[in-house]
Design an enzyme around this catalytic site. Structure first.
Site: not given
Ligand code: CAA
Length: 424
Positions: A160, A245, A313, A315, A365-366
């Site tokens: 991007t 994300r 974290r 995730t 982004e996944g």
């Protein structure tokens, strides 16, 4: 006590970003998409309004926004247009790996100019390759040390702002024999000889954001353009995506909410069979489901961002927020079109543009399948700990018991916690 209210500062940031979105993005979104030109004017305005480079610390001239604050900006920009939001937020994605790993000297030399110039300076995140998309560890772009320089060779795609960026944060393989353990992240000056923009994607939606395919051929960069250490590149990429994300989730929340608002306004005005269509259950139930999705997505997103601000974290939470919020954006925009009928499908109204923009949020982004995979793995890992608390024991394994749902062997606790032995 749990407090869902935004602080005064957070509310100000959200109000500023939403006012920006309503003034400069909503009314021009169609025009910007059809212009097929990089929206420099809006990028300059967003830069002047302090909506870019969220995480650059104050000592280097940046706004030092928290992750929650960035998610508020993402939601407000997403409300305006997915493409413009992606363009404006791309610096956060590209700079995060550098901010995670930069030395004070690198911060001063490379990061500070992003925040202190009069004109916006752009950076592009260059991880994905044609054969390394979901499998981010498979990058083939190489970085070889030659004296006090690095030589970069390879090709990146879906970068991007890659065609207008001053710098690219390029994920490289320094020692391919080590797989992801041989990866690094280099900051490449895009004006250097050997950097070539091969093409720009021609996309279904988010057409006010641009993704470049970039070739790096014997590009020589100084030694201090290695950020972090060789071997840390993959983990830096993953830590970056854990953070960003949440921002994509926020963008999804913005689109999901805009779909509710557009559909509700239309349903209040549009009359059929002698009354407003919003008075029919078929429409109001759809609106209720849309609102519930936007609301849940918002809190999942803010929680995921808040964890980062607490130094924890996130995730699992950022993956869950990303797929939930962007799936919500997709479903809400589809429902918005359905409520508006033929007008929803027409370019006269923004619904179809919102829907095309929402689709990309489920992919970049996944993909949302990758998010579910990441979350699923984290849940299984957490369960190893939960198992210790529940006293779980495996009573059925393989095919030795023909009826896995039948009575268990041995002790069975009754409802009151007393244990009784089952007679065989
Ligand atoms: N934080 C820290 N470390 C992490 C981590 C995280 N979130 N995730 C994984 N790791 C570590 C693991 O602990 C492991 O380390 P050890 O060997 O020391 O134990 C190592 O990294 C490898 O982990 P995995 O075995 O889980 O790695 P994997 O190869 O199976 O891949 C993946 C994991 C989650 C699928 C990853 O490849 C991934 O996220 N893929 C999607 C990539 C992606 O999102 N690309 C989008 C790019 S941006 C874009 O879309 C363009 C744009 O401009 C918008």
């Amino acid at each position: 006590m749990v407090d869902f209210a935004l602080s005064k500062h957070e509310q100000e940031i959200f109000d500023t970003a939403l006012a920006f979105s309503k003034k400069w993005v909503v009314p021009y979104a169609r025009e910007l998409e059809e212009a097929d030109e990089f929206p420099w004017i809006l990028v300059q305005k967003a830069f002047d309004a302090g909506l870019m480079n969220s995480h650059i610390p104050k000592e280097y001239g940046g706004p030092a926004h928290s992750m929650v604050e960035e998610s508020l900006i993402g939601e407000a920009l997403g409300y305006g247009d997915g493409g413009i939001a992606t363009t404006i937020l791309a610096n956060n994605l590209a700079l995060t790996p550098l901010l995670i790993s930069a030395t004070p000297e690198q911060m001063e030399k490379y990061i500070k100019p992003f925040a202190t110039g009069k004109k916006p300076q752009l950076a592009a995140f260059s991880l994905t390759e044609r054969e390394a998309g979901s499998d981010a560890a498979a990058v083939k772009t190489t970085a070889k040390k030659d004296g006090d320089e690095w030589v970069i060779n390879g090709r990146k795609c879906f970068s991007t702002n890659g065609h207008v960026a001053k710098y690219h944060s390029v994920f490289t393989s320094v020692d391919p024999s080590l797989g992801y353990k041989g990866m690094a992240v280099h900051m490449v000056d895009a004006q250097l000889p050997g950097v070539k923009i091969v093409m720009l994607e021609d996309k279904l939606g988010q057409r006010a954001s641009f993704q470049a395919e970039v070739e790096y051929k014997d590009v020589r960069i100084p030694d201090d353009c290695l950020f972090g250490e060789v071997g840390q590149g993959f983990k830096i990429a993953m830590q970056t995506l854990d953070r960003t994300r949440s921002a994509i989730a926020a963008l999804g929340v913005g689109i999901a909410q805009r779909a509710v608002d557009e559909a509700a306004i239309f349903a209040n005005h549009r009359q059929q069979f002698g009354k407003q269509i919003g008075r029919y259950q078929g429409i109001s139930f759809l609106l209720a489901d849309m609102e519930a999705r936007a609301m849940h997505a918002r809190w999942a997103t803010r929680y995921s961002a808040w964890l980062v601000d607490q130094g924890k974290r996130n995730t699992k939470e950022s993956s869950c927020a990303k797929f939930f919020a962007t799936d919500a954006a997709m479903q809400n925009t589809l429902d918005c079109i359905q409520i508006m009928g033929g007008y929803g499908y027409s370019k006269e109204y923004p619904a179809e543009q919102l829907m095309r923009g929402a689709k990309l949020t489920q992919i970049y982004e996944g993909t949302n399948q990758i998010q579910r995979m990441v979350a699923g793995q984290a849940i299984l890992k957490d369960a190893l700990v939960t198992e210790l608390d529940t006293g779980f024991r495996l009573v059925y394994s393989g095919n030795d018991n023909p009826d896995p749902w039948g009575p268990r062997e041995g002790e069975v606790p009754d409802l009151w916690g007393k244990k009784k032995s089952k007679k065989k």
